[in-house]
Write a protein that holds these residues in place. Structure first.
Motif, PDB file in Angstrom:
ATOM      1  N   ASP A  93      -4.499   7.746   6.741  1.00 42.62           N
ATOM      2  CA  ASP A  93      -4.212   6.700   5.750  1.00 42.62           C
ATOM      3  C   ASP A  93      -4.597   5.337   6.324  1.00 42.62           C
ATOM      4  OD1 ASP A  93      -2.813   4.724   4.080  1.00 42.62           O
ATOM      5  OD2 ASP A  93      -1.776   6.449   3.216  1.00 42.62           O
ATOM      6  N   ARG A  95       7.495  11.195   5.250  1.00 44.81           N
ATOM      7  CA  ARG A  95       7.488  10.785   3.839  1.00 44.81           C
ATOM      8  C   ARG A  95       6.145  11.040   3.176  1.00 44.81           C
ATOM      9  NH1 ARG A  95      11.053   8.613   6.818  1.00 44.81           N
ATOM     10  NH2 ARG A  95      13.054   7.844   6.019  1.00 44.81           N
ATOM     11  N   GLN A 139       0.830  -1.203   0.000  1.00 46.06           N
ATOM     12  CA  GLN A 139       0.000   0.000   0.000  1.00 46.06           C
ATOM     13  C   GLN A 139       0.864   1.252   0.000  1.00 46.06           C
ATOM     14  OE1 GLN A 139       0.046  -2.442   2.278  1.00 46.06           O
ATOM     15  NE2 GLN A 139      -2.002  -3.188   2.761  1.00 46.06           N
ATOM     16  N   LEU A 140       1.974   1.189   0.727  1.00 44.04           N
ATOM     17  CA  LEU A 140       2.912   2.310   0.767  1.00 44.04           C
ATOM     18  C   LEU A 140       3.826   2.315  -0.455  1.00 44.04           C
ATOM     19  CD1 LEU A 140       3.882   2.120   4.544  1.00 44.04           C
ATOM     20  CD2 LEU A 140       2.541   3.925   3.450  1.00 44.04           C
ATOM     21  N   TYR A 141       4.217   1.141  -0.888  1.00 46.20           N
ATOM     22  CA  TYR A 141       5.155   1.036  -2.014  1.00 46.20           C
ATOM     23  C   TYR A 141       4.561   1.677  -3.271  1.00 46.20           C
ATOM     24  CZ  TYR A 141       8.642  -1.009  -5.121  1.00 46.20           C
ATOM     25  OH  TYR A 141       9.652  -1.183  -6.036  1.00 46.20           O
ATOM     26  N   ARG A 142       3.250   1.516  -3.443  1.00 47.48           N
ATOM     27  CA  ARG A 142       2.604   2.126  -4.614  1.00 47.48           C
ATOM     28  C   ARG A 142       2.653   3.656  -4.555  1.00 47.48           C
ATOM     29  NH1 ARG A 142      -0.953  -2.400  -3.920  1.00 47.48           N
ATOM     30  NH2 ARG A 142      -2.369  -1.180  -2.617  1.00 47.48           N
ATOM     31  N   LYS A 143       2.908   4.186  -3.357  1.00 46.41           N
ATOM     32  CA  LYS A 143       3.035   5.642  -3.189  1.00 46.41           C
ATOM     33  C   LYS A 143       4.500   6.080  -3.201  1.00 46.41           C
ATOM     34  CE  LYS A 143      -1.156   5.852  -0.361  1.00 46.41           C
ATOM     35  NZ  LYS A 143      -1.736   6.233   0.953  1.00 46.41           N
ATOM     36  N   GLY A 144       5.380   5.135  -3.499  1.00 47.64           N
ATOM     37  CA  GLY A 144       6.798   5.457  -3.543  1.00 47.64           C
ATOM     38  C   GLY A 144       7.491   5.393  -2.198  1.00 47.64           C
ATOM     39  N   VAL A 185       2.917  10.466   4.419  1.00 48.89           N
ATOM     40  CA  VAL A 185       1.740   9.663   4.755  1.00 48.89           C
ATOM     41  C   VAL A 185       0.833  10.467   5.684  1.00 48.89           C
ATOM     42  CG1 VAL A 185       0.918   7.537   5.853  1.00 48.89           C
ATOM     43  CG2 VAL A 185       2.994   7.503   4.447  1.00 48.89           C
ATOM     44  N   GLN A 186      -0.445  10.517   5.336  1.00 48.67           N
ATOM     45  CA  GLN A 186      -1.395  11.310   6.101  1.00 48.67           C
ATOM     46  C   GLN A 186      -1.894  10.549   7.335  1.00 48.67           C
ATOM     47  OE1 GLN A 186      -2.066  14.593   5.169  1.00 48.67           O
ATOM     48  NE2 GLN A 186      -0.396  14.106   3.754  1.00 48.67           N
TER      49      GLN A 186
END
Length: 316
Positions: free
Chosen positions: A291, A285, A186-191, A287-288
Motif C-alpha cells: 500500500d 486491519r 488514504q486509510l480513512y477512505r478504506k474505513g 492494509v497490504q
C-alpha cells in the motif's frame, strides 16, 4: 492539478503537494468577508495554492490573512513567496515565531540539518516576510474574518514552542497544525483510522503535547483540521490514538537510546522499530504490504524518530 475539496461549510482544502506527495500537507481556505488561508506549505507549493484559489474563483489579490500554525517549513516555508502574490495580505504567526519569518536564517539551518541534500529541491526558496506584513497572535487573541465569525488562537506547544491552534466557531473545530498528530485520509477512505503523533525536532515535548491535547478535549470540539492531512470528525478517537502511540513511541525511543550507537544509527533503528509496530497495527486491519500509504508513514516516522532521539539527548 486537483480541485480543492470542501470538508466543512465555507472551508476548503487545497492539496499543496508538499515534498511532491499528494495529501501530505494542506492549506485551508476560509471563504469569508476577509479571505483567510491557514498554512502555505513550502515555496514549491505556491503554484498549487494559486491554482486552488483559481478553482474557487479567487486570486491572491483577494487574500486578507495568511495564518501559519507554526514556522516549520512544511507549514510556513512558502509564506514569503506566496505573499508576493497577495498584495493585500498579512501573515499571522505565533509571537515566538514572528522573528524567524522575518529572518529565516536559523530556520534554514535547522531544516538543512534534518533534510540534508534534499533541502533545495523540497524547500527553496525561503523568502523573508517583511516586518510590516507580520501580525502576532497570542493565547486567547481573536480575529474577526466575517460577521459572527471570530477565530480564536490557542497556544498549543508539544510539537513546537512557537505553535498555536485556531478555533473556528461555526465548525466548532480546531485547526491543529501538528499538535494533535497526523491523520491519513488514504486509510480513512478504506474505513481505517490512524492518527500518530508528530515528534519532529527540535522542540518536541511529550508533556506539553499531552497538555495541548487535554485543552482540545475540554473544548468538546466536533472536528479537527489537520495540517497533515484533512478533517476528522472523530476528535476523541484522534486524541486517544495519539496519546497511545506517543507512549509507544517513547518506550521504543528509550530502548533504542539506551543501546550503543551514534545519533544517525539510533534514528534509523528507531524508525524501523516504529514502522514495524505500525505495520502490525495496519495489517491487522487489512492494509497490504504494498500500500502506497506505508511510504508516507515511513517518511513521517523518519522525521519523528529524529525528534524523539533529540528529545532524549537533551534530557541527559
Amino acid at each position: 492539478m486537483k480541485k480543492p475539496v470542501q470538508p466543512s461549510k465555507n472551508i476548503f482544502l487545497i492539496d499543496d503537494h508538499d515534498l511532491g506527495l499528494e495529501e501530505r500537507t494542506g492549506t485551508y481556505v476560509l471563504t469569508a468577508r476577509d479571505l483567510t488561508l491557514i498554512e502555505t506549505s513550502a515555496s514549491p507549493s505556491v503554484p498549487y495554492l494559486l491554482n486552488g484559489l483559481s478553482h474557487l474563483g479567487l486570486s491572491g489579490d483577494d487574500v486578507k490573512y495568511i495564518i501559519v500554525t507554526h514556522i516549520h517549513l512544511d507549514h510556513a516555508g512558502g509564506a514569503g513567496a506566496f505573499l508576493e502574490h497577495c498584495p493585500n495580505a498579512q501573515v499571522i504567526v505565533h509571537p515566538k515565531g514572528m522573528r524567524h519569518l522575518a529572518d529565516p536564517s536559523r530556520l534554514l539551518a535547522g531544516a538543512k540539518a534534518v533534510y540534508r541534500e534534499k533541502f533545495e529541491a523540497l524547500f527553496h526558496p525561503v523568502v523573508p516576510v517583511p516586518n510590516d506584513r507580520l501580525l502576532a497572535k497570542g493565547h486567547g487573541d481573536t480575529l474577526e474574518i466575517d460577521e459572527g465569525c471570530l477565530l480564536t488562537f490557542y497556544d498549543s506547544p508539544g510539537h513546537a514552542n512557537h505553535h498555536f491552534s485556531i478555533y473556528h466557531p461555526q465548525a466548532n473545530g480546531m485547526f491543529t497544525g501538528d499538535t494533535a498528530g497526523i491523520f491519513y485520509p488514504q486509510l480513512y477512505r478504506k474505513g481505517i483510522e490512524l492518527y500518530i503523533p508528530s515528534t519532529s525536532p527540535n522542540q518536541f515535548d511529550p508533556e506539553k503535547m499531552l497538555a495541548s491535547i487535554s485543552l482540545f478535549r475540554k473544548m468538546n470540539l466536533d472536528c479537527l483540521f489537520f495540517g497533515h492531512y484533512g478533517m476528522s470528525d472523530h476528535p476523541e478517537e484522534a486524541y486517544q490514538q495519539v496519546e497511545d502511540w506517543l507512549e509507544r513511541f517513547l518506550q521504543e525511543a528509550k530502548s533504542v537510546f539506551e543501546a550503543e550507537g551514534d545519533l544517525r544509527t539510533q534514528t534509523a533503528v528507531l524508525k524501523n522499530r516504529l514502522f514495524d509496530r505500525l505495520k502490525i497495527f495496519l495489517q491487522a486491519r487489512g492494509v497490504q504490504e504494498n500500500d502506497p500509504v506505508l511510504e508516507l508513514i515511513l517518511l513521517d516516522l523518519e522525521i519523528s524518530s529524529m525528534g524523539l532521539i533529540d528529545y532524549l539527548t537533551k534530557k541527559i
